[in-house]
Design a protein around this motif. Structure first.
Motif, mmCIF file in Angstrom:
data_model
loop_
_atom_site.group_PDB
_atom_site.id
_atom_site.type_symbol
_atom_site.label_atom_id
_atom_site.label_comp_id
_atom_site.label_asym_id
_atom_site.label_seq_id
_atom_site.Cartn_x
_atom_site.Cartn_y
_atom_site.Cartn_z
ATOM 1 N N ALA A 142 0.891 -1.195 0.202
ATOM 2 C CA ALA A 142 0.097 -0.096 -0.370
ATOM 3 C C ALA A 142 0.696 1.151 0.240
ATOM 4 O O ALA A 142 2.067 1.606 1.000
ATOM 5 N N ASN A 143 0.829 2.226 -0.249
ATOM 6 C CA ASN A 143 1.302 3.598 -0.525
ATOM 7 C C ASN A 143 1.146 4.036 0.858
ATOM 8 O O ASN A 143 -0.240 3.808 1.413
ATOM 9 N N ALA A 144 1.995 5.371 1.022
ATOM 10 C CA ALA A 144 2.276 5.215 2.650
ATOM 11 C C ALA A 144 0.328 6.353 3.131
ATOM 12 O O ALA A 144 0.308 6.153 4.052
ATOM 13 N N GLU A 145 -0.245 7.032 1.930
ATOM 14 C CA GLU A 145 -0.686 8.052 2.267
ATOM 15 C C GLU A 145 -2.207 6.381 3.140
ATOM 16 O O GLU A 145 -2.888 6.978 3.671
ATOM 17 N N TYR A 146 -2.185 5.920 1.498
ATOM 18 C CA TYR A 146 -3.503 4.550 2.217
ATOM 19 C C TYR A 146 -2.995 4.483 3.264
ATOM 20 O O TYR A 146 -4.246 3.917 3.974
ATOM 21 N N ALA A 147 -1.985 4.126 3.514
ATOM 22 C CA ALA A 147 -1.753 3.002 4.547
ATOM 23 C C ALA A 147 -2.344 3.927 5.852
ATOM 24 O O ALA A 147 -2.335 3.403 7.178
ATOM 25 N N LEU A 148 -1.968 5.337 6.290
ATOM 26 C CA LEU A 148 -2.108 5.877 7.161
ATOM 27 C C LEU A 148 -3.541 6.264 7.680
ATOM 28 O O LEU A 148 -4.027 6.573 8.033
ATOM 29 N N LYS A 149 -4.176 6.842 6.651
ATOM 30 C CA LYS A 149 -5.518 6.682 5.789
ATOM 31 C C LYS A 149 -6.407 6.277 6.581
ATOM 32 O O LYS A 149 -7.463 5.714 7.961
ATOM 33 N N GLU A 150 -5.500 4.429 6.079
ATOM 34 C CA GLU A 150 -6.381 3.503 6.298
ATOM 35 C C GLU A 150 -6.636 3.087 8.527
ATOM 36 O O GLU A 150 -7.370 3.024 9.544
ATOM 37 N N VAL A 151 -5.315 3.871 8.683
ATOM 38 C CA VAL A 151 -4.954 2.805 10.181
ATOM 39 C C VAL A 151 -5.292 4.198 10.833
ATOM 40 O O VAL A 151 -6.616 3.905 12.174
ATOM 41 N N THR A 152 -5.768 6.023 10.580
ATOM 42 C CA THR A 152 -5.552 6.440 11.851
ATOM 43 C C THR A 152 -7.590 6.916 11.004
ATOM 44 O O THR A 152 -7.648 6.632 12.594
ATOM 45 N N ASP A 153 -8.357 6.666 10.559
ATOM 46 C CA ASP A 153 -9.142 6.348 10.515
ATOM 47 C C ASP A 153 -10.060 5.278 11.436
ATOM 48 O O ASP A 153 -10.974 5.339 12.133
ATOM 49 N N THR A 154 -9.482 3.893 11.582
ATOM 50 C CA THR A 154 -9.794 3.078 11.949
ATOM 51 C C THR A 154 -9.635 3.609 13.870
ATOM 52 O O THR A 154 -10.062 3.070 14.561
ATOM 53 N N PHE A 155 -8.647 4.275 14.325
ATOM 54 C CA PHE A 155 -8.825 4.835 15.648
ATOM 55 C C PHE A 155 -9.685 5.771 15.633
ATOM 56 O O PHE A 155 -10.465 6.030 16.995
ATOM 57 N N VAL A 156 -9.701 6.389 14.434
ATOM 58 C CA VAL A 156 -10.557 7.970 14.965
ATOM 59 C C VAL A 156 -12.214 6.937 15.410
ATOM 60 O O VAL A 156 -12.633 7.509 15.801
ATOM 61 N N GLN A 157 -12.482 6.222 14.439
ATOM 62 C CA GLN A 157 -13.959 5.313 14.681
ATOM 63 C C GLN A 157 -13.981 5.287 15.824
ATOM 64 O O GLN A 157 -14.871 4.768 16.064
ATOM 65 N N LEU A 158 -12.696 4.640 16.268
ATOM 66 C CA LEU A 158 -12.884 3.427 17.347
ATOM 67 C C LEU A 158 -13.164 4.597 18.442
ATOM 68 O O LEU A 158 -13.673 4.392 19.731
ATOM 69 N N ARG A 195 -11.239 13.426 21.221
ATOM 70 C CA ARG A 195 -10.121 12.565 21.437
ATOM 71 C C ARG A 195 -10.121 12.286 19.497
ATOM 72 O O ARG A 195 -8.479 12.693 19.232
ATOM 73 N N ALA A 196 -10.627 11.856 19.122
ATOM 74 C CA ALA A 196 -11.240 11.438 17.960
ATOM 75 C C ALA A 196 -10.562 13.242 16.834
ATOM 76 O O ALA A 196 -9.917 13.097 15.837
ATOM 77 N N ALA A 197 -11.203 14.051 17.380
ATOM 78 C CA ALA A 197 -9.952 15.172 16.842
ATOM 79 C C ALA A 197 -8.778 15.956 16.021
ATOM 80 O O ALA A 197 -8.602 15.852 15.507
ATOM 81 N N ASP A 198 -8.298 15.255 18.691
ATOM 82 C CA ASP A 198 -6.800 15.116 17.794
ATOM 83 C C ASP A 198 -5.858 14.177 17.100
ATOM 84 O O ASP A 198 -5.115 15.076 16.395
ATOM 85 N N ILE A 199 -6.530 13.468 16.054
ATOM 86 C CA ILE A 199 -5.890 11.975 15.908
ATOM 87 C C ILE A 199 -6.465 12.892 14.481
ATOM 88 O O ILE A 199 -5.387 12.533 13.269
ATOM 89 N N LYS A 200 -7.447 12.890 14.376
ATOM 90 C CA LYS A 200 -7.748 14.067 12.667
ATOM 91 C C LYS A 200 -6.483 14.540 12.840
ATOM 92 O O LYS A 200 -6.189 15.010 11.677
ATOM 93 N N ASP A 201 -6.132 15.522 13.206
ATOM 94 C CA ASP A 201 -5.800 16.815 13.445
ATOM 95 C C ASP A 201 -3.767 16.135 12.612
ATOM 96 O O ASP A 201 -3.687 17.003 11.847
ATOM 97 N N VAL A 202 -3.586 15.045 13.320
ATOM 98 C CA VAL A 202 -2.263 14.845 14.034
ATOM 99 C C VAL A 202 -2.772 14.059 11.887
ATOM 100 O O VAL A 202 -1.362 14.034 11.088
ATOM 101 N N ALA A 203 -3.203 13.684 11.754
ATOM 102 C CA ALA A 203 -3.202 12.782 10.433
ATOM 103 C C ALA A 203 -3.212 13.471 9.613
ATOM 104 O O ALA A 203 -2.376 13.158 8.009
ATOM 105 N N LYS A 204 -4.359 14.869 9.429
ATOM 106 C CA LYS A 204 -3.711 15.401 8.257
ATOM 107 C C LYS A 204 -2.893 16.871 8.245
ATOM 108 O O LYS A 204 -2.392 16.161 6.702
ATOM 109 N N ARG A 205 -2.064 16.401 9.522
ATOM 110 C CA ARG A 205 -0.738 17.128 8.703
ATOM 111 C C ARG A 205 0.440 15.977 8.341
ATOM 112 O O ARG A 205 1.104 16.457 8.014
ATOM 113 N N LEU A 206 0.290 14.625 9.062
ATOM 114 C CA LEU A 206 1.299 14.151 8.524
ATOM 115 C C LEU A 206 1.237 13.482 7.311
ATOM 116 O O LEU A 206 1.535 13.433 5.865
ATOM 117 N N LEU A 207 -0.632 13.476 6.209
ATOM 118 C CA LEU A 207 -0.871 13.322 5.062
ATOM 119 C C LEU A 207 -0.564 14.929 4.323
ATOM 120 O O LEU A 207 0.077 14.335 3.147
#
Lengths: 89, 571
Positions: free
Chosen positions: B97-113, B125-137
């Protein structure tokens, strides 16, 4: 080695206490886990610790395995007491 | 060329590059990658780069807004380097998988959790994860994210709206103006801009969508006009206006050391409104006579838990120490309405301005109230402290609040901690019921302070945040003026002083009316202090008396406004 704590932090282990615990454990080489009910979390992973959603009053077990486990545990106990997160039981 | 018309809410002219606070779209596509090691290396590099960006933000915040708020970014840093998350992402990359897709898959799982947890705090706290994921993406995709704390050259901030937490990161040295799509005269953006002494235009509806990032902007905070891609001629015109504005400001400077007194020798107090300790500096440089409103709720906002007694004590003590004996009116916790404090888990209300807020919360959740009062009373020895309760509707509420305060005071004294004898206990008049019986309150309170922003919205039943009814936000409505007169007369009848801490107190049309009615204290944003003092120095309270009589025969807000403006021109 392992130790058991009763959580007294008012809102349980939310972001701030988790940040403190994870930051405390991360620099050590030993593996560290937090067990709550029948689930365990990597104490060096904030997402894993936070997703346990440990509430106030809960009883958790922290275990450390590795060459510097004693130092790691000391640091964790220190955080629990100085930050009023809970007490050993 | 683009010309937009908005609502001018803070005066001045700014010419600078637009800094558009628009969140970019980051669409993630799934791709099959060949070189796994290179993809993992790319992810690692981006994590390191993002880490240094976050560290810069955090260190900047420690200087400007303090350790507590910087803790949020510390949590973001841990999320960024979370070993479990990184391991899951690497697993996905190993499956091509490309890094972008891997990141999205993994962070989405945590956000949903987190979003599915039955704990409101954890859901957020999901917002914090989204914030970090967005920055990384954004880092992986080489897209630059607008980040206000990284601004290091002069800009005009263009956004849909500004939130208190966003502005906490702003470096005020570089921000020359604000242009937003929504908001009104009393919105957060407007209040902040006036406190910073920079122009602001709100309610442009489309600015954030139509102004390109980094384009040259001219904004006129007196006419509400925003120009993008202005001609050379227009630029010259506005530069000339800017110089003139600066000159005028300089001529105002001499009023910073003059007393607040009318032409016929009537003394008043011209004081400032603050939200945090740092705001005091600009009040003092502008020669303010003290603080007329310290909005303590900002101590409770943008954080995860209640401020402790000692933490609050330190803040109140520094405020009083900085004032060197000048008075400070501190308003006890006023949350609810538009000011949310997530960790208190207050129930969502369909009509929050008429609901559970301010003193209503404090009288019910007394532990919070008592902690604040203890901190305040302990600090009282460091200056001239005046405490006031917000949103009082009935005499019983005032009595109960005062009783709790006196009880806390007694407890402190039993513990051997002295409380200043000069301490004054007053209240805000924001609700029409309180205004009408101000004379009754004046028998039990040391002072009254009129909060016009709320008083006007409650009197005209018009939400001041709702643009569709903003025409009803009428400070000169005869009903509002009569209420103000009732309050001033009621307090004076019992020898008590009256202040005003709403936007109206610094308004050039309102000042002559308020001075004529005998208002004792005018509390405003620091940028209005000097012009208010100059205006009062030119007015004679005695001569205003006949005008006031006439004003009280007028029937509409616009008649009043017209009359005062003509009167001021003739003077």
């Amino acid at each position: 080695m392992e130790k058991t704590f009763k959580i007294s932090a008012l809102d349980g282990l939310h972001a701030r206490p988790c940040t403190l615990l994870v930051s405390a454990a991360t620099p050590f080489k030993s593996e560290a886990t937090l067990r709550y009910k029948d689930r365990s979390a990597n104490l060096k992973s904030i997402m894993s610790v936070m997703s346990q959603a440990v509430p106030t009053g809960a009883v958790i077990t922290i275990s450390a395995v590795g060459e510097d486990e004693v130092a790691l545990m000391e640091r964790v106990v220190d955080i629990f007491i100085s930050q009023g997160l809970g007490e050993e039981c | 060329m683009l010309e937009l018309q908005g609502i001018a809410v803070s005066s001045g002219i700014a010419i600078a590059k637009a800094y558009c606070l628009v969140e970019p779209e980051l669409p993630v596509e799934k791709m099959e990658i060949e070189n796994i090691d290179a993809e993992i290396a790319r992810l690692n590099e981006t994590i390191i780069k993002t880490k240094s960006v976050l560290e810069t933000i955090r260190n900047g915040m420690t200087d400007t807004v303090g350790e507590e708020q910087a803790a949020i970014i510390s949590a973001h840093l841990l999320i960024l380097e979370d070993p479990e998350m990184i391991a899951s992402m690497k697993d996905k990359i190993k499956q091509h998988a490309n890094a972008e897709y891997a990141l999205k898959e993994v962070t989405d799982t945590f956000v949903q959790l987190f979003e599915s947890m039955d704990n409101a705090y954890m859901q957020e706290r999901a917002a914090d994860i989204k914030d970090v994921a967005k920055r990384l993406l954004a880092g992986l995709m080489n897209v630059e994210l607008p980040d206000v704390s990284l601004i290091s050259s002069e800009v005009i901030i263009v956004a849909e709206d500004l939130t208190p937490s966003m502005t906490a990161q702003l470096d005020t040295r570089f921000v020359k103006g604000f242009v937003t799509d929504i908001g009104g005269k009393t919105s957060h953006t407007a209040i902040l801009a006036r406190a910073m002494g920079i122009p602001a235009i709100v309610g442009t509806k489309t600015a954030s969508k139509s102004i390109p990032h980094c384009s040259m902007l001219i904004m006129d905070g007196d006419s509400g006009i925003v120009l993008e891609g202005a001609t050379e001629e227009q630029q010259q015109h506005y530069r000339a206006l800017q110089r003139e504005f600066k000159l005028q400001n300089e001529s105002l400077q001499k009023f910073s050391s003059l007393p607040s007194r009318s032409a016929d020798g009537h003394s008043v107090e011209i004081v400032g409104n603050i939200s945090k300790i740092e705001d005091i500096d600009s009040i003092l440089t502008n020669g303010g006579d003290g603080i007329g409103l310290f909005r303590t709720e900002f101590l409770y906002m943008d954080r995860d838990e209640l401020p402790t007694e000692d933490e609050q004590y330190d803040v109140y003590k520094s405020v009083l120490t900085k004032l060197e004996g000048k008075p400070a009116v501190v308003r006890t916790l006023d949350i609810g309405g538009d000011k949310e404090v997530p960790y208190l888990s207050l129930p969502h209300e369909s009509n929050p301005f008429l609901g559970y807020r301010a003193i209503r919360i404090c009288l019910n959740q007394q532990a919070i109230f008592r902690t604040q009062l203890r901190a305040l009373l302990r600090a009282s020895n460091y200056g001239d402290l005046r405490i006031m309760f917000p949103m009082i509707a009935t005499l019983e509420e005032f009595r109960e609040a005062k009783e709790i305060l006196l009880d806390v005071k007694q407890q402190l004294e039993t513990e051997g901690i002295p409380v200043s004898e000069k301490l004054q206990i007053g209240m805000m008049i924001e609700i029409p019921s309180a205004a009408i019986i101000a004379d009754l309150f004046a028998q039990e309170a040391d002072f009254l302070s009129i909060g016009t922003n709320d008083l006007i919205q409650y009197t005209l039943a018009a939400d001041r945040m709702n643009e569709s009814v903003s025409y009803l936000y009428q400070p000169y409505h005869p009903a509002v003026l009569r209420l103000i007169k009732t309050v001033i007369d009621g307090a004076h009848l019992h020898g008590k002083w009256v202040g005003m801490c709403g936007e109206m107190a610094g308004d050039t049309t309102a000042i002559p009316i308020l001075l004529g009615l005998g208002l004792d204290e005018f509390s405003m944003s620091s940028s209005s202090i000097l012009s208010a003092r100059r205006q009062i120095a030119q007015l004679s309270k005695e001569k205003l008396a006949t005008h006031i009589e006439h004003i009280f025969t007028l029937r509409t807000s616009s008649e009043v406004e017209q009359y005062v403006k003509t009167m001021l021109m003739e003077m």
